[in-house]
Design a protein around this motif. Structure first.
Motif, PDB file in Angstrom:
ATOM      1  N   THR A  18       0.839  -1.200   0.000  1.00 20.60           N
ATOM      2  CA  THR A  18       0.000   0.000   0.000  1.00 20.60           C
ATOM      3  C   THR A  18       0.877   1.255   0.000  1.00 20.60           C
ATOM      4  OG1 THR A  18      -1.431  -1.314   1.410  1.00 20.60           O
ATOM      5  CG2 THR A  18      -2.071   0.959   1.086  1.00 20.60           C
ATOM      6  N   VAL A  19       1.958   1.216   0.776  1.00 19.21           N
ATOM      7  CA  VAL A  19       2.873   2.366   0.819  1.00 19.21           C
ATOM      8  C   VAL A  19       3.506   2.558  -0.562  1.00 19.21           C
ATOM      9  CG1 VAL A  19       5.004   3.280   1.829  1.00 19.21           C
ATOM     10  CG2 VAL A  19       3.324   2.147   3.301  1.00 19.21           C
ATOM     11  N   ALA A  20       3.940   1.459  -1.188  1.00 21.08           N
ATOM     12  CA  ALA A  20       4.568   1.550  -2.515  1.00 21.08           C
ATOM     13  C   ALA A  20       3.587   2.149  -3.521  1.00 21.08           C
ATOM     14  CB  ALA A  20       5.021   0.168  -2.973  1.00 21.08           C
ATOM     15  N   ARG A  21       2.347   1.673  -3.510  1.00 25.11           N
ATOM     16  CA  ARG A  21       1.333   2.196  -4.455  1.00 25.11           C
ATOM     17  C   ARG A  21       1.097   3.678  -4.230  1.00 25.11           C
ATOM     18  NH1 ARG A  21      -2.494  -2.459  -3.787  1.00 25.11           N
ATOM     19  NH2 ARG A  21      -1.628  -4.028  -5.181  1.00 25.11           N
ATOM     20  N   PHE A  27       4.238  10.474  -6.744  1.00 21.76           N
ATOM     21  CA  PHE A  27       5.441  10.948  -7.434  1.00 21.76           C
ATOM     22  C   PHE A  27       5.524  10.341  -8.828  1.00 21.76           C
ATOM     23  CE2 PHE A  27       6.493  10.974  -2.857  1.00 21.76           C
ATOM     24  CZ  PHE A  27       6.780  12.316  -2.682  1.00 21.76           C
ATOM     25  N   PRO A  28       5.073  11.087  -9.847  1.00 20.49           N
ATOM     26  CA  PRO A  28       5.076  10.552 -11.210  1.00 20.49           C
ATOM     27  C   PRO A  28       6.484  10.227 -11.723  1.00 20.49           C
ATOM     28  CG  PRO A  28       4.188  12.803 -11.130  1.00 20.49           C
ATOM     29  CD  PRO A  28       4.511  12.424  -9.738  1.00 20.49           C
ATOM     30  N   GLU A 178       5.287   9.744   2.334  1.00 24.75           N
ATOM     31  CA  GLU A 178       5.369  10.785   1.304  1.00 24.75           C
ATOM     32  C   GLU A 178       6.301  11.915   1.764  1.00 24.75           C
ATOM     33  OE1 GLU A 178       1.320  11.871   0.348  1.00 24.75           O
ATOM     34  OE2 GLU A 178       2.078  13.628  -0.736  1.00 24.75           O
ATOM     35  N   GLU A 179       6.156  12.274   3.017  1.00 28.45           N
ATOM     36  CA  GLU A 179       6.971  13.357   3.590  1.00 28.45           C
ATOM     37  C   GLU A 179       8.452  12.950   3.636  1.00 28.45           C
ATOM     38  OE1 GLU A 179       5.114  14.717   7.247  1.00 28.45           O
ATOM     39  OE2 GLU A 179       7.126  15.261   7.939  1.00 28.45           O
ATOM     40  N   ILE A 180       8.698  11.684   3.962  1.00 29.37           N
ATOM     41  CA  ILE A 180      10.089  11.200   4.030  1.00 29.37           C
ATOM     42  C   ILE A 180      10.708  11.161   2.634  1.00 29.37           C
ATOM     43  CG2 ILE A 180      11.514   9.139   4.457  1.00 29.37           C
ATOM     44  CD1 ILE A 180       9.649   8.517   6.849  1.00 29.37           C
TER      45      ILE A 180
END
Ligand code: 5GP
Length: 195
Positions: A18-21, A27-28, A178-180
């Motif tokens: 889920t994190v990877a998706r 981030f395109p 996302e922030e990291i």
């Protein structure tokens, strides 16, 4: 401090996919690093998108040709990162996200120390992990036991990662990921939305 290779690892059931998706969506610039595996294809998976599904012989040949940067045997199947996938991305300045086990992550870090960001997604505790594995009903009792034993080994490597995320609340974990990742991919911190 741009890093082109964002490497995610987590025990099975911790929420890594889920994190990877989520990161791929946000981030395109990121593409998924498609690994080679000898594991059987699941119904919803596509060859070349989720994995390159190889026979054991094909995998062995790739290995003998020196086509793999790293590989591991996990739950009786082989998984490995293809050199061509990483070289193509790096030569084009493209960013890649990896979903690999902890040993694979540490090997990638060794091969590309300047280019890797290692992110570990951990479950809040082992009981929660077991509940999550049971509730998804995709594994037998024996497979769950194997995954939990492996999870303990993986958690033991958590501190070797650059960043750790404890997945207690999924929405929070996604925004933290996302922030990291943002500064490593875009070169600047994530701007919070004004509205
Ligand atoms: P699954 O069969 O659930 O797709 O993946 C099983 C495990 O293999 C996961 O922990 C996944 O991260 C790992 N894995 C997938 N591809 C690779 C790879 O190329 N190298 C390594 N070392 N592990 C991988």
């Amino acid at each position: 401090m741009i890093k082109h290779l964002i490497v995610l690892s987590a025990p099975s059931g911790a929420g890594k996919t889920t994190v990877a998706r989520h990161l791929l969506e946000k981030f395109p610039q990121l593409a998924f690093s498609v690994s080679a595996t000898t594991r059987a294809k699941r119904p919803n998976e596509v060859h070349g998108r989720d994995y390159f599904f190889l026979t054991s012989e094909e995998f062995r040949n790739r290995l003998a040709n020196g086509d793999l940067i790293e590989y591991e045997e996990i739950f009786g199947n082989y998984y490995g990162t293809l050199k061509s996938v990483v070289q193509n991305a790096l030569s084009r300045g493209q960013f890649l996200i990896f979903d690999v086990d902890v040993k694979g992550a540490l090997s990638l870090q060794k091969s590309f120390p300047e280019e890797t960001l290692l992110l570990f997604v951990a479950p809040p505790d082992m009981q929660t992990l077991e509940q999550r594995l049971r509730s998804r009903k995709t594994e037998t009792d024996e497979q769950i036991h194997l995954r939990l034993t492996r999870a303990e080994m993986e958690m033991g490597h958590m501190e070797s990662f650059d960043k750790q995320l404890i997945n207690t609340d999924l929405a929070e974990t996604l925004s933290k990921a996302e922030e990291i990742a943002a500064p490593y991919i875009t070169g600047s911190p994530l701007q919070s939305k004004m509205f």
